[in-house]
Design an enzyme around this catalytic site. Structure first.
Site, PDB file in Angstrom:
ATOM      1  N   GLU A 174       0.805  -1.227   0.000  1.00 25.91           N
ATOM      2  CA  GLU A 174       0.000   0.000   0.000  1.00 25.91           C
ATOM      3  C   GLU A 174       0.834   1.272   0.000  1.00 25.91           C
ATOM      4  O   GLU A 174       0.759   2.098   0.916  1.00 25.91           O
ATOM      5  CB  GLU A 174      -0.962  -0.005   1.196  1.00 25.91           C
ATOM      6  CG  GLU A 174      -1.975  -1.126   1.097  1.00 25.91           C
ATOM      7  CD  GLU A 174      -2.988  -1.157   2.257  1.00 25.91           C
ATOM      8  OE1 GLU A 174      -2.806  -0.415   3.222  1.00 25.91           O
ATOM      9  OE2 GLU A 174      -3.944  -1.933   2.167  1.00 25.91           O
ATOM     10  N   GLU A 190      -6.690  -7.886  -1.004  1.00 27.05           N
ATOM     11  CA  GLU A 190      -7.157  -7.852   0.387  1.00 27.05           C
ATOM     12  C   GLU A 190      -8.640  -7.516   0.391  1.00 27.05           C
ATOM     13  O   GLU A 190      -9.139  -6.816  -0.485  1.00 27.05           O
ATOM     14  CB  GLU A 190      -6.414  -6.793   1.221  1.00 27.05           C
ATOM     15  CG  GLU A 190      -4.954  -7.062   1.434  1.00 27.05           C
ATOM     16  CD  GLU A 190      -4.293  -6.038   2.357  1.00 27.05           C
ATOM     17  OE1 GLU A 190      -5.031  -5.347   3.108  1.00 27.05           O
ATOM     18  OE2 GLU A 190      -3.068  -5.929   2.334  1.00 27.05           O
TER      19      GLU A 190
END
Lengths: 681, 681, 681
Positions: free
Chosen positions: A147, A310
């Site tokens: 991320e 995710e």
């Protein structure tokens, strides 16, 4: 990939003290149908406990254990979280905040992306990992960092930014002075060395300019560019020893501040982390369309299947209210990814950690260490379905409609002052407007791409460009060519105001030849207060404008489809249609909350020949999507209502991949149910 | 103490220029019934105008004047506000803020509690004061500093924190790594020197960790510990020359960030500053119960009488709206302290200052310098009552019920992320929940202690432990023993999640053997949005769950007292009762707004044999409390309504201490009236 | 000045690349009736591109071009925005923020006002400008800097502040200790060198004192003083070479933090920038009265005609919602300035800039570079009217009523803690209260001055002093003299609490002999919660008190005009009248939302003999104002409603200056219309 990836984040290094936990994990993963895990994104402190001393024993052990049990893995590079010794010895690796304070060690995703030492350290650990695991048969892909996001304001980054600008403006400070329009308020620079980072928070008298939009825009571009530059160094290190394994990184949703379209070129595979806030009080169909928009965008980056890397199997822990998914919802929203083109459906996380901030984030296995739980049962059920989707991998999505969502345009729209002002992003609502224009396509079950203004326009019959404020020369040419060659293009208020540096086009808007494409020019704007609306009349119906009403002047050959019914511009056009070349351009001069868009796009879908895979209309809150490979087609029918609906199929024979049942006419779905049908061979 | 202390804060040093003011003060204090003042907390700049030069003349004069007029005094140590020369010469005495900026001189209660120089300077002035006044016959007690609070982030404090951790974790960094679960996100430390203060504000990318809850928790403990360590140094200095005079410090209400239970050991006498926000729009009975909770907590710290050391005679000046107390309310709320065990009822402040921030804080004497005012008359009236309460001093409160309010538990609850998230304290509502569970005891006129989880459980028949998330090994043992030996223990959702370091218990919750005590295990949580409720059915009645619904699985021998009437967990238990040893444990799995608690605790009060001193039910908004000494009992009946109520007495003869009137059956109270009756000799 | 100035801000330096733009500008300005522009406020970076190298070519060219076309100019000194090279070479010119961080280059209006280097640099450029253009026949006035504001917290400013205090307190630190009442909380200083800037944001434990109101107040005075000191240096530089040209600076509205009354002495001409937020959802008449109040204040500073130096011809770009002016509104609100005494009506801006923050601020010429727009047409229409107002210049406003709006009082009111607390300015509502007391005068068409407490009171029959909390000795004397000599003075709750240093008057309020003037003393305050009201009864009518109710005790010879109808002070006086000398004082003890003020002031207007130029009552939302010169009178009748109204004229003959039409009885106005009539010769 020869199987639909199903699995998620796994942190075995947290449980090294108790070997029984690893045994439970592997056994239960298999029960849950997991075939893939993500490993190692946060393992650096364990792998290199002291500078230059590596200890791969836990990773050796767990990769072996997983592999022999048929579970493959993505291996993370650990740059998202460095060991504490590194921050202590080399403070330059720590990010400097916008207020020019260097952070202390702690947290994650907060390194300086320019620091030579941090690049060296990440290169070293990545090379070690690639040497050791780069040819492991269980290795599915490299999971580069985690991320990526944020910006650093250190002196090294400041210099890198000045270099970036020198390159962009050919080392000519007066070109920059012109493009940023710096004679305004006497802000001209004498040299690139005088340039400071902007103050993005737009505080008065703050640290750096808060009002030079060209600077702000170039800074945002620089942040994306420098993040990618750092990522390329990471990728180079793993490719040196592992050249044939695909690389990916987990991107975020459309609210993210990096221009994710720019990552496409560097990655083999696009992934994203899906945290659509289910059950947050917003109606489920609206949330589902928001998730769909994100899926479509990530698919469109490379126009290829992608991974959902995710998602929570139950609840998150960072929202104001963190509700668990209701029964059935995990199955539905996980398969939504596949419906939109995913070749992998992964969770965060396998097992709740015992301590620290994410100890109550949803996971397949809770602290109770039991599998007789609702969450486990639901995850295992979807695992069974995933097994039946092996063949789907690689199947593509055929889309003839596209919505433009452009990061640079968003930045420019959010920054400008005037109309709804630039102080707060919230009032401009660019993201929400794109979602509102996308919704009718979702509701009509139309496969749709989400592209940016630099994407190839040629695959589409219809392109919708909400609030495309930024139209550089190249975009103007592309729109002209698209329409001239027969495309249908929909623009709105605010279209064509500025060039790529937020410099206004002169001679009126929309910019340059777009006036000819749309057949009109715009005189002024009315801005409505939140309590105000303005009536809009079209074909005997009344609609309500909110927020923005542009006052426009149509050319003679332009058709007026709707007019304002109130205010000092009463009777002037609110929507126009204009034929240009072989195509047609629509201009919607006001902001609509959905009713007008639903009517207009419903009509355009019919007229343009866009096809849903089922009979329209679909029941409200239900939709469908298709993928195809080698002449075989998969039809996903999704019901985001909590009550049953009935969908009418088109002629054909459809087989349910889970039950083997066949359908040819109507199909009934329970609340929150998804059906996957194959047909068309 | 041989008299009920009645008086308040007095700042004569502000009025040295005009000797008539002192004369007025003394004369009028006597008219108002004042027998005690607090002096000197802010006198340092006058007492030591230049380093090492002392001038005690004003204090000599005023203590003499007061004493000869029969007014005694608490003498403050002045560490709460240092002279400007000290900050200038020794900047280390100034606190460093969380953002690592050293503050400038100014304000109060903002010294570094670690600075050796500040400890030396406070020791010196305290010794001088103790030498000079430590044996003064008018000296009632030492008032150590003023409203300790806050934290310092300087390097010296950072080192002290590391030492604190070394001690706690036996100098073993891997024990700390385990307890704080630092393998999560790769946060393991290599040495104690790498540890930084946490970022309590939970800003992303801030200064220090914002998400390692073990660190945050230990930091909060350290702040209490270091504050007490500083206070001990202050106390040692005064005790050297004044060993027989009791020491106290003015603690704050339950929202304070220091763990006030830890102060009990070091102080001879517990005091607190009562700023219950009367008339702030909340119903008076609810505010009264909040005040009562605070009184009970401060009494319970040492299970002894305490002092209310500050309270306003009229209005405050720091709330958003600062309303004066309505007629009668000062009398009622001042005597409330005595009802709950106070041996002193004191005000802030005698006289309004002429300038600066508190010039409009309520006071007995306003700028007009008159006594023909409502405020003066009301204060003087209560002074008369105080005189009749001499004998009450030392009388104790017999309580057989207790509510647990635990600071460490509160910190842990407020910090964790998940369910209602940890970003904002407000959504967890630990304090409010404790107050809601306390309210039925208040409404039923039951003397109740407020204890923490480390307190002795043995005096009680019934213990209520709302949201007791933190249950270390010792607490688990205490609960087991308490119930096994016949106690009634009430737990709620969230009970027994973590140990003392916020590390989750494994094998499911509630923790360890608490599953056997309560006879159930918990599977998952539903979190309700503010607009959602879930029906709960119990004994033919319906209640409404808000915020939290825990999904639990009862054992076979567990009774289900209530079930959920909606949602995917419809029909599963919402409240359970389980017999364990000779006692009983109740588990309330949902959050109730008061209706269910009122019914349940009403029943438990009857069943457990807890006794109110009057006939139940009491009128809504009225309550009673008792104290006793040498076989004599005082009954306080308090009416927090603005209208009259009638209370039914139990059999006996009751004498009004003010009027001498006797009652034996019913007693009527005016709006906002309090009656003090003696009986039982 | 021999003509009504009509024009606005012009930034030709932004368009040097395209000479056709200048040609368009000049031609179209003439079409729009512009006769004056403001030039050069942001030209420094162009005029002095490198240190000491001047390039006046663009200014030479444009001033010439303008002049030969009959357009005159105000010439700005460029100190509002310095070149980047200066900040780089001399960082001391950059302001230091309250948090003691020196800002980076960027933005505007953010220099250090103490820096010797910045004063030197501004002096140099101002001298160059004055030498070159100081005798130019087109130069109307010097426009000194731009919108001065804000404060600097650097060490040089800190020293300057200490010097300021030394001067004020005769170098006697104990006088300062007394006036700031520093014995409170032990805050006495030993020397001036120990004093730090206050923390205006009132953050606990912040940088500097947040609660010593004397310090805060003196700091605010210092900021005004130091700003003026800097301005005087600027003025001296231009006057050296241009002694006969008037100087002005553009002041701001009443919310500004500088005490604008103090600028009057230094300037030849008062100007202000009028950004009344038209169409922001507030009713237009209320907004109009707010604009009127500002006009009246700026006129009252020198009791002379003034300039409206900026205003938008359409919309702003910095409000949350930036609505364009509706048709007719620009004409009405531009001429409102003339109605209140302006000799110039100017806009910001001529032409929208192409880039940066103000590119979408309203302008006469938009990016489209066209004049066939609504905005251009409306501006040109007003230009025609402006031409007919040549003779009006120099005409004065005769006002016999005044409202006191006092900056120092505002600062003191906003800072104090207590009653509604000082944490947030919003709850005190000083500005809003002044506007509410002004409104009845506006609605009755009464010319009214807006003065401060230091202004001459002698021209008035009636003075209204809302919330005049600060009454120094001199103000007390002035009020006494004003009433004694026959004036009518209206005070309210909070009157007469403190002296000029925020030190409370003793012996009760209102201060000292004001008790005799008003014939009463005040005992205490009730503060109402937002949801509370208290009934007030007067002459058979009922009104509602909000926010504040003061409990007062009238003297025997004081008439009670209204009493409270509820609460514990029911029946006590809410409004009193008292004769003192030849005059009368009114005291309004409660806050009224408008109804009572409307009734009371309606009566006072009649009784005091204040005269409107038309027959009362005026229709709601309409008003009138007059100016006069050499026996000629101009009557402006303004209708701020969107619907027509009819106004009844007094006897006489009135000639419309635009149409030549004459009226003698009734006159009808369209929605948003203004009529200018001459009469009385």
């Amino acid at each position: 990939m020869d199987r639909m990836l199903y699995g998620g984040d796994y942190n075995p290094e947290q449980w090294m003290e108790d070997p029984r936990i690893w045994e439970d994990d592997i056994r239960w993963m298999k029960e849950a149908g997991w075939n893939t895990v993500s490993l190692g994104m946060f393992s650096w402190a364990v792998l290199e406990p002291r500078e230059g001393e590596y200890d791969f024993s836990f990773l050796d052990a767990i990769t072996e254990k997983l592999y022999v049990n048929g579970i493959h893995f993505l291996l993370g590079t650990p740059s998202g979280s460095r060991p504490a010794w590194m921050s202590k010895k080399y403070p330059e690796v720590l990010r400097v905040r916008e207020d020019r304070v260097r952070i202390l060690h702690g947290g994650r995703h907060n390194h300086c992306y320019t620091s030579p030492i941090y690049r060296e350290k990440t290169t070293q650990i990545n090379r070690e990992l690639a040497k050791r695991y780069g040819a492991h048969p269980g290795l599915v892909a490299w999971h580069i960092s985690n991320e990526y996001g944020g910006a650093c304001y250190c002196d090294k980054c400041q210099q890198a930014f000045r270099e970036y600008l020198r390159n962009k403006y050919d080392n000519d400070i007066d070109r920059l002075n012109h493009e940023w329009w710096l004679t305004f308020r006497g802000h001209r620079f004498g040299s690139f060395e005088e340039i400071e980072f902007p103050n993005l928070r737009q505080l008065p008298n703050g640290l750096g300019e808060n009002a030079v939009h060209g600077l702000t825009l170039d800074f945002r571009r620089f942040v994306t560019s420098q993040t990618i530059d750092f990522m390329k160094a990471e990728i180079a290190a793993v490719r040196e020893f592992s050249p044939h394994v695909p690389v990916t990184t987990n991107l975020m949703d459309i609210a993210q501040d990096l221009d994710q379209f720019r990552f496409g070129e560097e990655l083999d595979l696009i992934s994203w982390d899906n945290y659509t806030p289910w059950h947050n009080g917003t109606p489920m169909p609206q949330l589902a369309a928001e998730g769909a928009f994100n899926h479509d965008l990530h698919r469109s980056i490379k126009r290829k299947p992608f991974l959902m890397l995710e998602s929570t199997p139950s609840h998150t822990n960072w929202q104001t209210y963190n509700k668990p998914k209701k029964p059935g919802v995990n199955h539905l929203t996980t398969l939504q990814a596949a419906a939109h083109g995913a070749d992998g459906m992964m969770y965060f996380q396998w097992r709740m950690s015992r301590g620290s901030t994410e100890k109550f984030h949803g996971a397949v296995i809770a602290h109770s260490n039991r599998t007789d739980t609702r969450v486990f049962r639901e995850v295992a059920r979807t695992g069974k379905t995933a097994e039946r989707l092996c063949e789907l991998t690689g199947a593509t999505t055929k889309a003839e409609a596209a919505v433009i969502y452009d990061w640079e345009n968003r930045w420019a729209v959010e920054d400008f002052w005037g109309l709804h002002t630039g102080y707060g992003k919230e009032t401009k609502k660019y993201i929400q407007t794109c979602l509102k224009h996308y919704f009718p396509f979702w509701q009509n079950g139309i496969n749709t791409d989400v592209i940016d203004r630099r994407s190839d326009f040629s695959p589409y019959k219809l392109i919708v460009a909400p609030m495309l404020y930024m139209t550089d020369r190249e975009t103007i040419e592309k729109i002209k060519a698209f329409v001239a060659q027969g495309g249908v293009f929909v623009g709105t208020y605010l279209t064509g105001e500025v060039n790529e540096n937020d410099l206004c086009w002169l001679d009126g808007f929309p910019a340059e030849e777009l006036k000819e494409v749309f057949g009109l020019w715009g005189e002024e704007f009315d801005v409505l207060l939140p309590e105000e609306t303005v009536r809009v009349d079209a074909r005997g119906k009344s609609y309500q404008a909110v927020d923005f009403c542009e006052v426009i002047h149509p050319d003679e050959d332009t058709e007026v489809l709707a007019t304002y019914g109130e205010e000092f511009y009463k009777g002037t056009p609110a929507v126009c249609r204009h034929h240009y070349g072989k195509g047609t351009a629509y201009y919607i001069a006001f902001r609509d909350e959905g009713a007008y868009l639903s009517d207009l796009y419903g009509e355009l879908i019919r007229e343009t020949g866009l096809e849903s895979a089922v009979q329209l209309p679909l029941p409200e809150g239900a939709t469908c999507h298709t993928r195809e490979k080698d002449g075989k087609r998969w039809l996903f029918i999704e019901n985001y209502n909590d009550h049953p609906v009935t969908v009418t199929l088109k002629k054909g024979k459809y087989t349910d991949i889970e039950t083997g049942e066949t359908y040819s006419d109507m199909i009934e779905l329970e609340g929150y149910e998804v059906k996957i049908l194959v047909y068309g061979q």
